[in-house]
Design a protein around this motif. Structure first.
Motif, short mmCIF file in Angstrom:
data_model
loop_
_atom_site.label_atom_id
_atom_site.label_comp_id
_atom_site.label_asym_id
_atom_site.label_seq_id
_atom_site.Cartn_x
_atom_site.Cartn_y
_atom_site.Cartn_z
N GLY A 19 7.82 -20.05 2.02
CA GLY A 19 7.83 -21.30 2.79
C GLY A 19 6.60 -22.14 2.54
N PRO A 20 6.40 -23.19 3.33
CA PRO A 20 5.28 -24.10 3.15
C PRO A 20 3.92 -23.44 3.40
N ASP A 21 2.89 -24.02 2.81
CA ASP A 21 1.53 -23.52 2.99
C ASP A 21 0.88 -24.31 4.14
N TYR A 22 1.24 -23.92 5.36
CA TYR A 22 0.72 -24.62 6.53
C TYR A 22 -0.80 -24.49 6.63
N GLU A 23 -1.32 -23.32 6.28
CA GLU A 23 -2.76 -23.09 6.42
C GLU A 23 -3.57 -24.01 5.52
N LEU A 24 -3.08 -24.25 4.32
CA LEU A 24 -3.79 -25.16 3.42
C LEU A 24 -3.81 -26.57 4.00
N VAL A 25 -2.70 -26.99 4.58
CA VAL A 25 -2.65 -28.30 5.23
C VAL A 25 -3.68 -28.37 6.36
N ARG A 26 -3.72 -27.33 7.19
CA ARG A 26 -4.66 -27.33 8.33
C ARG A 26 -6.11 -27.43 7.85
N ARG A 27 -6.46 -26.63 6.86
CA ARG A 27 -7.85 -26.60 6.39
C ARG A 27 -8.26 -27.94 5.79
N GLU A 73 3.56 -30.67 1.06
CA GLU A 73 4.64 -30.60 0.07
C GLU A 73 4.74 -29.19 -0.47
N GLY A 74 5.96 -28.79 -0.77
CA GLY A 74 6.18 -27.48 -1.38
C GLY A 74 6.97 -26.54 -0.50
N MET A 129 1.12 -28.04 -5.40
CA MET A 129 1.03 -26.95 -6.38
C MET A 129 0.69 -25.59 -5.76
N SER A 130 0.53 -25.52 -4.45
CA SER A 130 0.26 -24.23 -3.82
C SER A 130 1.41 -23.27 -4.07
N GLY A 131 1.11 -22.13 -4.65
CA GLY A 131 2.13 -21.15 -4.99
C GLY A 131 2.71 -21.33 -6.38
N TYR A 132 2.30 -22.41 -7.05
CA TYR A 132 2.83 -22.68 -8.39
C TYR A 132 1.76 -22.60 -9.48
N THR A 133 0.57 -22.16 -9.11
CA THR A 133 -0.45 -21.84 -10.11
C THR A 133 -0.60 -20.32 -10.14
N SER A 134 -1.12 -19.81 -11.25
CA SER A 134 -1.19 -18.36 -11.43
C SER A 134 -2.12 -17.68 -10.45
N TYR A 135 -3.03 -18.45 -9.85
CA TYR A 135 -4.05 -17.87 -8.98
C TYR A 135 -3.81 -18.13 -7.50
N ALA A 194 -3.52 -36.58 -5.52
CA ALA A 194 -3.93 -35.35 -6.19
C ALA A 194 -3.00 -34.20 -5.79
N ASP A 195 -2.28 -33.66 -6.76
CA ASP A 195 -1.44 -32.48 -6.52
C ASP A 195 -2.32 -31.25 -6.74
N ILE A 196 -2.58 -30.51 -5.67
CA ILE A 196 -3.52 -29.39 -5.74
C ILE A 196 -2.87 -28.11 -5.24
N SER A 197 -3.53 -26.97 -5.51
CA SER A 197 -2.97 -25.68 -5.09
C SER A 197 -3.90 -24.89 -4.18
N THR A 198 -5.18 -25.29 -4.09
CA THR A 198 -6.13 -24.57 -3.25
C THR A 198 -6.98 -25.55 -2.45
#
Length: 232
Positions: free
Chosen positions: A169-177, A189-190, A157-163, A134-138
């Protein structure tokens, strides 16, 4: 390759994304050349390749023998999502022998009127044994995909959706959560632009990390150097 074997093979490693779409310098209409990038990635030691388009899935599997995370990028009218957005692309990837199927699991608009949850359920029902990424952004999208039975969640998809916030750089926080919540592999990824950022992705809890543009997109690499020098 069985799912468990694939997971063991990629754990703690760098998966190289070898992609070229129309309009990019390495996209050749007559014949795919991305298998050459995949050849280099294999020689460097990557355990798997992520690639887009049916022809590249086939060519890279034949060239490298490595497991492939396959996707199809296509923009349909009425759709905001463009990574394996419909069952047609899923069918084609299965037929091509893609070891993992990556699909957009964001809440972006779908022109077929289905919710992403309905789409994932349909895919899982039709292909119960397929390994789905699953490629996700949130965080919420990742949790939803996990609950619907995907096998891997990627922060693609983090940073690549309008919301979602645009980041350099990378979304480390999303990975952690996500790592703290789900019991399936979280792929970082990203915008992983450097070896240090890849290490930091793993330190943040990523099961493995996907690196693409920093390795396989020469235009993007050259632009990064040129902008840095011209902006000094």
């Amino acid at each position: 390759m069985k799912k468990e074997e694939f997971f063991e093979q990629i754990k703690g490693k760098v998966i190289v994304s070898c992609q070229a779409v129309p309009g990019e310098p390495l996209y050749v209409e007559e014949k795919s050349v991305m298998y050459l990038m995949a050849r280099a990635a294999k020689q460097a030691g990557t355990p798997a390749i992520r690639t887009s388009s049916i022809r590249d899935v086939i060519a890279i599997k034949e060239e490298t023998g490595l497991p492939v995370i396959g996707l199809v990028k296509v923009q349909y009218e009425g759709f905001e999502s463009y990574i394996t957005p419909t069952m047609k692309e899923v069918d084609d990837l299965v037929a091509a022998g893609s070891d993992v199927i990556a699909l957009d699991c964001t809440e972006q608009k779908r022109g077929d009127g289905k919710s992403v949850s309905e789409f994932i359920k349909e895919v899982r029902s039709k292909y119960p044994q397929a390994v789905l990424m699953a490629d996700i952004s949130t965080y919420e999208e990742g949790i939803n995909a996990w609950k619907l039975g995907v096998d891997i969640v990627g922060t693609t998809m983090s940073g690549y959706t309008s919301y979602t916030p645009k980041m350099d750089g990378p979304d480390y926080e999303l990975v952690r959560r996500l790592k703290e919540t789900v019991d399936i592999p979280v792929i970082g990824e990203g915008r992983v632009h450097s070896p240090q950022q890849a290490v930091e992705m793993l330190d943040a809890g990523a099961f493995a990390v996907v690196v693409g543009g920093a390795i396989t997109r020469p235009l993007e690499i050259a632009q990064r150097f040129i902008r840095a020098v011209e902006g000094r």
